[in-house]
Every structure is written in C-alpha cells, then in structure tokens.
Write an enzyme that holds these catalytic residues in place. Sequence first.
Site, short mmCIF file in Angstrom:
data_model
loop_
_atom_site.label_atom_id
_atom_site.label_comp_id
_atom_site.label_asym_id
_atom_site.label_seq_id
_atom_site.Cartn_x
_atom_site.Cartn_y
_atom_site.Cartn_z
N ASP A 67 0.94 -1.16 0.03
CA ASP A 67 -0.05 -0.01 0.17
C ASP A 67 0.90 1.21 0.00
OD1 ASP A 67 0.84 0.15 2.78
OD2 ASP A 67 -0.72 -0.97 3.34
N SER A 68 0.64 2.42 0.58
CA SER A 68 1.21 3.51 0.45
C SER A 68 2.49 3.54 1.04
CB SER A 68 0.56 4.87 1.29
OG SER A 68 -0.01 4.30 2.43
#
Lengths: 257, 257
Positions: free
Chosen positions: B10-11
Amino acid sequence: MRPQIVLFGDSITQQSFRSGGWGAALADIYSRKVDVVLRGYGGYNTRWALLMLNQIFPLEPELYFQVCSCQHQTGSAKPPVAVTIFFGANDAARLEGTGKRQHVPVEEYKDNLRKIVQHIKSGSPNTLVILITPPPIDVEGRREYARSLYGDKASETPDRTNEATGVYAKQCVTLANELGLPSVDVWSKMQETEGWQKKFLSDGLHLTPEGNAVVFSEVVKIFDEAGFSDLPYDFPPNSEIDAEHPEKAFLQHCPAV
Amino acid sequence: MRPQIVLFGDSITQQSFRSGGWGAALADIYSRKVDVVLRGYGGYNTRWALLMLNQIFPLEPELYFQVCSCQHQTGSAKPPVAVTIFFGANDAARLEGTGKRQHVPVEEYKDNLRKIVQHIKSGSPNTLVILITPPPIDVEGRREYARSLYGDKASETPDRTNEATGVYAKQCVTLANELGLPSVDVWSKMQETEGWQKKFLSDGLHLTPEGNAVVFSEVVKIFDEAGFSDLPYDFPPNSEIDAEHPEKAFLQHCPAV
C-alpha cells in the site's frame, strides 16, 4: 510492463538511489506510472559504456530474450520511453592523475555519446533521450577527500580539473544541440550558485542531496515538457474504487500508453 | 533482464522511494545486481490487491506480453526472485472511522494474503516471498495530523487503533509461519523502541526515515540469509577492466543467475 525510464551513466547515476538521490526522487514521483530503471556503473567512461549497449538497449524484439552462453537473460521487454545519458566525469579524468585508466579524449567522448544516442534511437526513434553533462569539479574537495582516505600518501596531482571537465560538458551540450536532443548542463548550472563546491559536491565530484536536487529538478523539467506528469496510473486511484463493487474501477481503468 | 525484487503493498510501499525510504535503499545496495520494482498502491487493501494479481504477477510466460483491450502491455519478462507483501494498514481501518471503505475483516485479510502468496508461488515456486506486517498506529499522531489538515473539522473518531492493527499483524505472522515464509513483524519490532510513536511514524501511520530504516534492515537481513548480497554484478566492476583491452572483461563476465 509499465513504461520505463532508464538512467544510464557512471557512479553519479549508480548512487542516485541513495538518500536524497535524483533517481529515487524520479521513482517516487512516477511511482504509480513509470518504472525507473537504474543502469549506473561506477568508474565507467563512454568507451566502456559502448560495450554494454546491445544488452542494456537491445535493438530487436527477439533480442529482449536473448540468453547468453551462461543462461543470463538480458535486456528489457519494451524500449524505454526515456533514457538519461550521464557520462563524462570519468572520461575527463586527467592522464596525469590516478584516473588515467578512465581517461577518454574529448573528441572520442563526443563520438561515443553520439553512438549511444544513435543506438537507442535506431531501436526506438520515439524514446526521449536526455544528455547530462558531468558536474563541475572542486579540486580542493577532491584533495581533502583523498587525504581523508590516504593521509600523507594521497596524491597531490589532481585526478580531475574543473576546466578539463568543462570542455567535456561543452561538447556534451554541443552534441545535444546537433542531434536536437534536450540536455542538462549540470556543470554550468551548479556553478551559478555561490559555494557550489561544498553545497552540491560531497567529495569534489559526487553529489550531496542538494546536488542531487539540482539534477532532479532539471531532468523533471524536461520530462514535464514531454507530458510525463500526465501519464496515467497503472491501476485506479484508491478514491475511484467503489468499496461495494471494487472490480468496476479495475475493469474501466486501462491506461493507454 | 536482471533479477527483480517486487515491492507489493500500500502507501507505505508506494512512498518507499522518498528520501530515506526503504525501497530506494534496497535499490541502492543492489544497484549493480537486481532491479527493485515498485508496486505500491496508496490506500489499497488486500481485497483490491487481488484484482491486480494477474497483471503484476502473470502466471504464464505468454502472459508476460498479454496486451489488454487498449494495447497496454502488462506484466514482466521473468518471475521475480523476491517479493515483499506489505498490506494491512488499510485492511485494519476501523468501520467506525473515515477509512471504513478500506476496511477488510481480519479473517479475509489473512485469506487474501494467502491467495496472493499462492498466486505468486504457483507461477514461480522459487520466488522468495516475505510477508510484512503493518506498522503500529499512534492514535494521537493520527489525530494531530488530521487537525493539521482539517482544523476543528477533523474527525475525533480514530480511523485506526494500535490494538486492531496488532490483530492483523499477528495474523500476518501466523500465516507466514503456516506457509513456511519469512516475515517481518514491523508492528512488534517498532514498539520495542521507546518513543516509537514519533521516532518511526510521521503521521501516526506512515514512516519517518528512521521508520524506513527499521523496515530496510529487517528486510535486508532476510535477503542476506538468502544469499542476495552474493549475487553477481551485471557487468564487470571498473577495477577489473583493462584500459588497453576493455572488451576482455566484458567477454569474461557473464553472471550466472
């Protein structure tokens, strides 16, 4: 396979993924769009760079999967959308200094750069090729660095001079103009700033984070003009995904490249 | 084509090429050996990750060149030598908070992680897969961050809690043990250090450079054990090149991968 930007050069490219590095910064801003491929070779000059060309930039699609005698696959699946060519710091090493092995005469340097460009363009005429000049040299910074490593045994003869490197930088820009390519004159650009010797160079040659930022901002300017910031995400942004029907956004999202 | 390490997450993966980032640091230490490929998707949970699997990790060699309806080539030319799977921070978002769209129940999170691993392993059983748990959550840090963005309008309901994220982290490690995979328990590891809340997290969730260093050192430990530091250079080191006959070193150098 996402579009690729290949960073081809010497140690100043090889080290570009260190903290604050210009290569990592490119990978970061294009993180959902483009793969930034690191092809930096510490100590290399343009003469040696020619010996890698066929493997790093294969000309024929079938060559992408060429397997050498020891089964080492080489090449990439698709020509890159852009290549930065960043050599010269070693070509410009003086014949009188410790870097004489690396020295390449300036006429040959220019000719080698032309061969690299022609090779890439012959395989893929639309690839955006950027020529980057070597950074300026701080002879005193080189000397301090050598002393920190070798003490009194450090050579007093400079391995590089700013003037000699400037001649290479000029030829690099001249060639870019001849070929109609964008260029980044790092040698001139850095010297516009007072105190460039310590601000931008860590050992009189390699880049500090501030020096990396100069290269990054100049290169990104050219990529921006070429529309790279408008390249699509490879997959939908989080905000476009409907939590109830996530597959919808994925089916609709198919970036044209 | 050099060996590839794919960072999938993810981020916290997407941002891993920022200054001091763990992804860039991997690209730096393997700069002459391995390509580090960034596949980080901000805001994504494991449910959405499943929708990208066939494109990011194509199972059949012919799929490497699968062209989708809009001519977007997907995939890579060779299965990666290693993959880091780093999800959970969004799966663990609370149903009561602003991240409820992203929430995935913990049993499904574990099951999705298993599907991701099985997919990669079914295409390439020898790929080293590392599971990474989400980092801990500093609820106060999240609150301060929300206030810095929205002032008084910031939600007072936490979007994530450390306890809930810890449940996901535990299931991630449990799954790794079940599957015989190496794992990095970032959630536990970071909390061993006093002041982890500000030292390792910039907004109660994402990583500071020090937080990135924790992930980097834990991941590199596993790569080292797998012998990655012994991987050969793609082309000869500068020191091995005979300036009079540079082609010799290139002809002799053919790394077995």
